[in-house]
Write a protein that holds these residues in place. Sequence first.
Motif, PDB file in Angstrom:
ATOM      1  N   ASN A 191       0.836  -1.200   0.000  1.00  0.00           N
ATOM      2  CA  ASN A 191       0.000   0.000   0.000  1.00  0.00           C
ATOM      3  C   ASN A 191       0.872   1.251   0.000  1.00  0.00           C
ATOM      4  OD1 ASN A 191      -2.261   1.582   0.025  1.00  0.00           O
ATOM      5  ND2 ASN A 191      -2.549   1.480   2.231  1.00  0.00           N
ATOM      6  N   PRO A 192       1.071   1.860  -1.148  1.00  0.00           N
ATOM      7  CA  PRO A 192       0.385   1.625  -2.419  1.00  0.00           C
ATOM      8  C   PRO A 192       1.149   0.702  -3.370  1.00  0.00           C
ATOM      9  CG  PRO A 192       1.589   3.687  -2.533  1.00  0.00           C
ATOM     10  CD  PRO A 192       1.848   3.107  -1.168  1.00  0.00           C
ATOM     11  N   ASP A 205       5.519   0.327  -1.306  1.00  0.00           N
ATOM     12  CA  ASP A 205       5.642   0.126   0.133  1.00  0.00           C
ATOM     13  C   ASP A 205       5.466  -1.367   0.383  1.00  0.00           C
ATOM     14  OD1 ASP A 205       5.819   0.523   2.842  1.00  0.00           O
ATOM     15  OD2 ASP A 205       3.842   1.468   3.078  1.00  0.00           O
TER      16      ASP A 205
HETATM   17 MN    MN Z   1       2.042   2.642   2.848  1.00  0.00          MN
END
Ligand code: MN
Length: 387
Positions: A191-192, A205
């Motif tokens: 995320n993302p 991430d």
């Molecule tokens: Mn993140």
Amino acid sequence: MDLLEYQGKQLFARHGLRVSSGKAVQTVAGAVEAAAEIGYPVVVKAQVLIGGRGKAGGVKLADDEHSLREHAGNILGMDIKGHTVRTVWIEHASDIASEYYASILLDRSAKKPLLMFSIEGGVDIEEVAEKTPEKLIRHHIDPLAGLSREEALRVAADGKADEDIREGVADALVALYEVWLQEDATLAEINPLIVTPEREVKALDSKVSLDGNALYRHPENQSLSDAENEDPLERRAKEEGVQYVKLDGDIGILGNGAGLVMSTLDVVAQAGGSPANFLDAGGGSNAETIKQAVDLILANKAVKAVLFNIFGGITRCDEVAEGLIAAFGEIKPTVPFVVRLDGTNDEAGRRLLAEAALPNVHPAKTMNEAAEKVVALAAGRPLEGSA
Ligand code: MN
Ligand code: GDP
């Protein structure tokens, strides 16, 4: 066992998931050197085991050395929700067209891995799940069949990923499942998951938790345990092979057998106390293990009183008593102990303790009595009717 972002990304890369390469550094000078190698613009990212680093100011873009020095200087040593930043990850900054979300975790109630995907990434995914649940695709994976590419493509389509990059999203999801499965992860989250203007799909991430009990199957992952973030007492316990978990309270606990120790934690809590640790001395605890365990419990300076709860089976109570006497001889504890010995050779154990007349050691007959006594002692209250 939780991994830092960059460690998770290294696992991702091993399984063909696209990530930016970068470098973990501990100093501003190291950051400058890394950025010169990687090429500006770079992103400076705090490496701590907590989310929301971006919002906390722990993720910054730098176009040149001047701003890199400033950001690296600010982030190193920064406190993010109680986690001090000692390492920053420097990677080449990505251009972002879209931010998606993908994760795999074990859904215990369904007894299957659960793949989640959304094109509303980069934000708090709980919020998406709550406000627009239709935008979070939940797909259970058959653990025997695995995740096929067709299935992954369907998830990408159901989630309304841009059509031209659905193949790229599917590849990422299949790779993420491979990470989850082959590395014995309990959680693998991106995320993302970004789409670049060049229409590349990559992980910006990572959040990965590995199953600590499966670590023996992955010798190459053993060094990933984040020694600097790990509690020093837990680390020492691990090195000594003691089953110890540090807790927040002030009552040291030792028992033999995980079930008994857990019940002891409950009983102490019920009596109004707050345990400082979980420590299972194990079946067949001998004098040496007991001495080592006492040392470990007292190394936690928050401990105000200690409860020994031993049920003798294979473990002999007289051996435990000897261990305690030996420990007192060497360590000379300054906090009170409550000792409950029951089962094999309990009378002999109690006799040994009585003969040794250890200072500030209080016998108890039942678990409840032991818990009440230790809670009173930790609070500095005198014991009724005791010497
Ligand atoms: Mn993140
Ligand atoms: P988190 O806040 O702890 O989840 O850290 P992330 O690694 O997810 O970063 C937070 C946000 O920073 C991302 O959602 C992005 O919007 C932004 N960000 C991180 N890396 C880059 C990058 O390379 N380029 C750009 N443009 N933004 C980035």
